[in-house]
Design an enzyme around this catalytic site. Structure first.
Site, PDB file in Angstrom:
ATOM      1  N   THR A  80       0.877  -1.168   0.000  1.00  0.00           N
ATOM      2  CA  THR A  80       0.000   0.000   0.000  1.00  0.00           C
ATOM      3  C   THR A  80       0.914   1.218   0.000  1.00  0.00           C
ATOM      4  O   THR A  80       2.045   1.123   0.451  1.00  0.00           O
ATOM      5  CB  THR A  80      -0.849   0.056   1.290  1.00  0.00           C
ATOM      6  OG1 THR A  80       0.041   0.050   2.397  1.00  0.00           O
ATOM      7  CG2 THR A  80      -1.776  -1.134   1.410  1.00  0.00           C
ATOM      8  N   THR A  81       0.579   2.352  -0.407  1.00  0.00           N
ATOM      9  CA  THR A  81      -0.553   2.955  -1.083  1.00  0.00           C
ATOM     10  C   THR A  81      -0.006   3.613  -2.350  1.00  0.00           C
ATOM     11  O   THR A  81       1.112   4.110  -2.340  1.00  0.00           O
ATOM     12  CB  THR A  81      -1.202   4.015  -0.162  1.00  0.00           C
ATOM     13  OG1 THR A  81      -1.695   3.378   1.010  1.00  0.00           O
ATOM     14  CG2 THR A  81      -2.296   4.789  -0.838  1.00  0.00           C
TER      15      THR A  81
END
Length: 271
Positions: free
Chosen positions: A44-45
């Site tokens: 992520t992100t």
């Protein structure tokens, strides 16, 4: 020489590999045998923003296994050809494999057909690969990419998102994926300006990742002590360019200085 090497019968490297060495492709049996759950690192992100004459993509560097930081400097943004890139969220190992395979897929097409795929064609090829991974996604090994490219026909940057079933879905102006995406999108809605310069778009991405890390424990902020910075890519008519760490560090330092007086980040003017 094996005839498959001289006459593949398809411009798809994935189909060629499936015919010649299917054991090298991810399979449903591998998914069933794999340890599924919090033990597998997840990425992520990722954020992407269109700008004047192109598009910017940036990704944080953290991978997590449940509540454990499994890696602090993982790379999640990859060049796929001279005018496109992809970022990955979801199962990190699968995402890395898909990114490598997609890059070879585009190279294979260009060599066999003598031309590059259109932007829509690239997005559709990636969608087909993600759709082929659906069985593994159902077992918990999901890969969710974000694809960005400079479209020479349109003369602008374009962004495509996906779900585990494929897609693609074209996103306008900006988008984000991953566990911190809801916070990053809120930040981008505030900071995005149509026609902004690539530098301003990069700063918007860095602020969005910072805001995501501020509220999402799985997203890593810039690590000043270890000098670990987000991976940032800019794609324009001049092609793909990954910003060197020194340049990203300067922009991060500028952002952090501003955050010392405005901890919540810059505000958007009311109109």
């Amino acid at each position: 020489m094996n005839h498959l090497f001289t006459n593949t019968g398809s411009s798809s490297f994935t189909e060629f590999l499936g015919a010649y060495a299917p054991n090298l492709l991810p399979t449903r049996e591998q998914a069933l045998a794999a340890p599924v759950g919090d033990q597998i690192p997840h990425a992520t992100t990722i954020v992407a923003v269109t700008c004047a004459g192109g598009v910017v993509m940036a990704g944080d560097r953290r991978a997590t296994s449940g509540n454990i930081i499994s890696q602090r400097d993982i790379e999640k943004v990859f060049r796929t050809d001279d005018y496109s890139c992809m970022g990955i969220a979801g199962t990190a190992s699968m995402g890395l494999e898909v990114a490598r395979l997609f890059r070879v897929e585009l190279e294979h097409y260009e060599k066999t057909e003598g031309r590059s795929l259109s932007t829509e064609g690239k997005a559709q090829r990636l969608a087909t690969m993600i759709r082929g991974n659906l069985g593994m996604a159902m077992q918990g090994l999901a890969v969710v990419p974000l694809f960005a490219a400079y479209d020479p026909n349109a003369g602008k940057g374009r962004i495509f998102s996906y779900d585990v079933g494929g897609g693609p879905y074209e996103q306008h102006d900006h988008h984000s994926i991953g566990s911190g995406s809801i916070f990053a999108r809120g930040s981008l809605k505030k900071l995005y300006r149509p026609g902004s310069t690539p530098r301003d778009a990069v700063l918007a991405c860095l602020h969005a990742l910072y805001d995501a890390a501020d509220d999402d424990s799985a997203t890593g902020g810039p690590d000043v002590t270890r000098k670990i910075w987000p991976v940032v890519a800019v794609i324009t008519e001049d092609g793909f360019r990954r910003l060197p760490d020194e340049e990203v560090a300067e922009l991060v330092q500028s952002m952090l200085e501003g955050r010392m007086t405005e901890p919540e980040g810059p505000t958007a003017p009311l109109r």
